[in-house]
Design a protein around this motif. Structure first.
Motif, PDB file in Angstrom:
ATOM      1  N   LEU A   1      22.814 -18.734 -42.282  1.00  9.31           N
ATOM      2  CA  LEU A   1      22.343 -17.379 -42.409  1.00  9.31           C
ATOM      3  C   LEU A   1      20.702 -17.355 -42.612  1.00  9.31           C
ATOM      4  O   LEU A   1      20.317 -18.152 -43.147  1.00  9.31           O
ATOM      5  CB  LEU A   1      22.671 -16.563 -43.505  1.00  9.31           C
ATOM      6  CG  LEU A   1      24.342 -16.287 -43.592  1.00  9.31           C
ATOM      7  CD1 LEU A   1      24.723 -15.656 -44.880  1.00  9.31           C
ATOM      8  CD2 LEU A   1      24.785 -15.858 -42.442  1.00  9.31           C
ATOM      9  N   ARG A   2      20.031 -16.637 -41.866  1.00  6.90           N
ATOM     10  CA  ARG A   2      18.582 -16.428 -41.647  1.00  6.90           C
ATOM     11  C   ARG A   2      18.151 -15.074 -42.390  1.00  6.90           C
ATOM     12  O   ARG A   2      18.704 -14.231 -41.955  1.00  6.90           O
ATOM     13  CB  ARG A   2      18.057 -16.729 -40.392  1.00  6.90           C
ATOM     14  CG  ARG A   2      18.254 -15.634 -39.527  1.00  6.90           C
ATOM     15  CD  ARG A   2      17.678 -16.022 -38.161  1.00  6.90           C
ATOM     16  NE  ARG A   2      18.200 -15.102 -36.938  1.00  6.90           N
ATOM     17  CZ  ARG A   2      19.264 -15.274 -36.268  1.00  6.90           C
ATOM     18  NH1 ARG A   2      20.176 -16.337 -36.464  1.00  6.90           N
ATOM     19  NH2 ARG A   2      19.622 -14.250 -35.376  1.00  6.90           N
ATOM     20  N   GLY A   3      17.139 -15.111 -43.183  1.00  6.11           N
ATOM     21  CA  GLY A   3      16.394 -13.867 -43.547  1.00  6.11           C
ATOM     22  C   GLY A   3      15.981 -12.810 -42.378  1.00  6.11           C
ATOM     23  O   GLY A   3      15.251 -13.273 -41.705  1.00  6.11           O
ATOM     24  N   CYS A   4      16.182 -11.579 -42.525  1.00  6.01           N
ATOM     25  CA  CYS A   4      15.691 -10.760 -41.445  1.00  6.01           C
ATOM     26  C   CYS A   4      15.671  -9.053 -41.925  1.00  6.01           C
ATOM     27  O   CYS A   4      16.119  -9.337 -43.443  1.00  6.01           O
ATOM     28  CB  CYS A   4      16.466 -10.793 -40.026  1.00  6.01           C
ATOM     29  SG  CYS A   4      18.143 -10.669 -40.512  1.00  6.01           S
ATOM     30  N   ILE A   5      15.538  -8.256 -41.189  1.00  5.72           N
ATOM     31  CA  ILE A   5      15.640  -6.784 -41.503  1.00  5.72           C
ATOM     32  C   ILE A   5      16.982  -6.260 -41.190  1.00  5.72           C
ATOM     33  O   ILE A   5      17.616  -6.390 -40.005  1.00  5.72           O
ATOM     34  CB  ILE A   5      14.529  -6.005 -40.963  1.00  5.72           C
ATOM     35  CG1 ILE A   5      13.314  -6.583 -41.342  1.00  5.72           C
ATOM     36  CG2 ILE A   5      14.956  -4.508 -41.579  1.00  5.72           C
ATOM     37  CD1 ILE A   5      12.044  -5.637 -40.808  1.00  5.72           C
ATOM     38  N   VAL A   6      17.666  -5.981 -42.475  1.00 12.06           N
ATOM     39  CA  VAL A   6      19.172  -5.281 -42.109  1.00 12.06           C
ATOM     40  C   VAL A   6      19.253  -4.262 -42.824  1.00 12.06           C
ATOM     41  O   VAL A   6      18.219  -3.668 -43.453  1.00 12.06           O
ATOM     42  CB  VAL A   6      20.262  -6.326 -42.655  1.00 12.06           C
ATOM     43  CG1 VAL A   6      20.315  -7.626 -41.901  1.00 12.06           C
ATOM     44  CG2 VAL A   6      19.867  -6.577 -44.154  1.00 12.06           C
ATOM     45  N   GLU A   7      20.405  -3.231 -42.700  1.00 14.31           N
ATOM     46  CA  GLU A   7      20.373  -2.172 -43.101  1.00 14.31           C
ATOM     47  C   GLU A   7      21.792  -1.774 -43.718  1.00 14.31           C
ATOM     48  O   GLU A   7      22.876  -1.830 -43.119  1.00 14.31           O
ATOM     49  CB  GLU A   7      20.180  -0.912 -42.028  1.00 14.31           C
ATOM     50  CG  GLU A   7      20.152   0.438 -42.719  1.00 14.31           C
ATOM     51  CD  GLU A   7      19.721   1.452 -41.499  1.00 14.31           C
ATOM     52  OE1 GLU A   7      19.591   2.781 -41.696  1.00 14.31           O
ATOM     53  OE2 GLU A   7      19.246   1.101 -40.359  1.00 14.31           O
ATOM     54  N   ALA A   8      21.846  -1.423 -44.990  1.00 15.43           N
ATOM     55  CA  ALA A   8      23.048  -0.950 -45.807  1.00 15.43           C
ATOM     56  C   ALA A   8      23.571   0.527 -45.149  1.00 15.43           C
ATOM     57  O   ALA A   8      22.836   1.303 -44.859  1.00 15.43           O
ATOM     58  CB  ALA A   8      22.694  -0.628 -47.071  1.00 15.43           C
TER      59      ALA A   8
END
Length: 426
Positions: A366-373
């Protein structure tokens, strides 16, 4: 529409195994129906160890709208319902929280009428209120559905025999709250058996209600003329405890849960052990070792209690994407609770959704990025995935997570995670 200049994020730097001790907050799913129960008396009830989360604050505001006076002393919530004779829940509140619908039974028992908009909350599939309406009708309420509004009236609620066609926690709570002041005897069969049902019944019994839970799960209630104020302690939240357990597994960490409701967590712990996680109980503590959590699951199915809870399906998926091999998840409670999968794939996971099942091809980094709950538990699962990912993840929409977790950033930071809550403007 969300203001694009506003920041509502949790920033997580991943790659650090969790370690340390954490105390589990009070249960969201117990606090909300117990708050509704307080409406059935004309005195001041207290909920000790009540979680300070968004959903509790919303329910508190609704009770204030109905005429209650409320105040906090640390984590003890006081509800003075002496003048809580309101009968209308504004649509603004009902649209924000599904649990608001259970106030119908309490308002009918107290005032003989109630009006509310259709309940909202997390977008995880269809969550109809037909069972709520049916149980109230069985008890003698007259229900009119008018556009986006539910109107309920009754002369006096009457006891009845009610058979639930399927298990429903909310509808069971609705029936209990309506039946305790109804005339005569009520017997509920086929009702939900989740721990929060038992806690609600215990609280109401302390208020003077006559409730018996039979060995087969049926609930017998002999209506009383009035209830006095209640006092009780909200138990620790099994879903929060399970979330932190999954976080330890995803990061291959070692943590101590200080006060988890272990007796309510058998299905959760069974799944954790099948993943390779180890744990043991010492007194009221659960010692958790996730270092060997490396086994995929042939099939994980959610189910009503005592089965594996749907609220932990997303956190479990966040763990399984870190485990090499193929795991399968079947969601049996809500048909649209795989929204998390697309965000995990965006982070590098490989997940297929087919025939109502999530097939997880685990072990891809897994790589860090921008995600949304997009909803409460999926948001918590994104935090777990971010803790296991390489680099920095920015989780937008953290207000969803705050509906059920009082201090998830502080708790996980105390366990060695790197989390920052970012609120401000760009």
């Amino acid at each position: 529409m969300e203001d694009l200049n506003e920041i509502d994020e949790i920033v997580v730097t991943g790659g650090r195994p969790l370690h340390g001790t954490v105390r589990i907050q009070g249960s969201k799913n117990t606090a909300l129906p117990v708050m509704a129960a307080a409406l059935l008396s004309s005195g001041t009830s207290v909920l000790r160890e009540c979680p300070k989360i968004t959903d509790v604050f919303l329910m508190e505001k609704i009770l204030r709208e109905l005429g209650a006076e409320t105040w906090w002393e640390d984590h003890d919530l006081y509800l003075d319902c002496s003048h809580a004779d309101g009968t209308v829940i504004p649509e603004y509140f009902s649209g924000k929280m599904r649990s608001s619908v259970i106030l119908l039974g309490a308002m009918l028992g107290r005032n003989g009428k109630a009006r509310t908009g259709y309940p909202g909350g997390c977008v995880i599939g269809k969550r109809p209120v037909d069972l709520h309406i049916q149980v109230l009708q069985k008890l003698g309420a007259r229900i009119v559905e008018n556009g986006n509004e539910i109107q309920a009236t009754c002369g006096k609620l009457k006891g009845a025999e009610v058979i639930f066609p399927k298990s429903s926690v909310g509808a069971t709570e609705q029936g209990i709250l309506a039946a305790v002041l109804a005339e005569g005897k009520t017997v509920f069969t086929g009702c939900a058996r989740e721990p929060e049902i038992t806690w609600l019944c215990q609280y109401l019994t302390g208020m003077g209600a006559k409730i018996e839970i039979l060995e087969n799960g049926s609930i017998c209630i002999e209506g009383v003329k009035k209830l006095h104020s209640g006092s009780g302690t909200i138990p620790p939240d099994r879903i929060v405890a399970g979330t932190y357990l999954m976080a330890a597994a995803a990061t291959r960490g070692e943590i101590i849960l200080e006060n988890p409701p272990i007796d309510e967590m058998h299905a959760i712990l069974e799944v954790y052990r099948k993943m390779g996680g180890q744990c043991h109980r010492i007194g009221g503590k659960l010692i958790v070792n996730g270092k060997n959590a490396g086994f995929p699951l042939e099939l994980l199915e959610t189910d009503v209690y005592p089965g594996f809870p749907t609220d932990l399906q997303s956190p479990a998926m966040a763990v399984l994407v870190t485990i090499p091999g193929v795991s399968r998840i079947r969601e049996k409670i809500f048909e649209d609770r795989y929204k998390l999968a697309s965000w995990l794939c965006y982070m590098g996971a490989k997940i297929e959704i087919r025939d109502g099942m999530a097939v997880v091809h685990g072990g891809y980094p897994l790589r860090g990025c921008i995600v949304e709950a997009e909803e409460l538990r999926g948001g918590a699962a994104l935090v777990i995935a971010a803790l296991a990912a390489e680099g920095v993840t920015r989780i937008r929409g953290c207000s969803f997570i705050e509906r059920g977790y009082e201090h998830i950033c502080e708790d996980l930071t105390a366990l060695g995670g790197l989390l920052i809550k970012d609120r401000g403007t760009l």
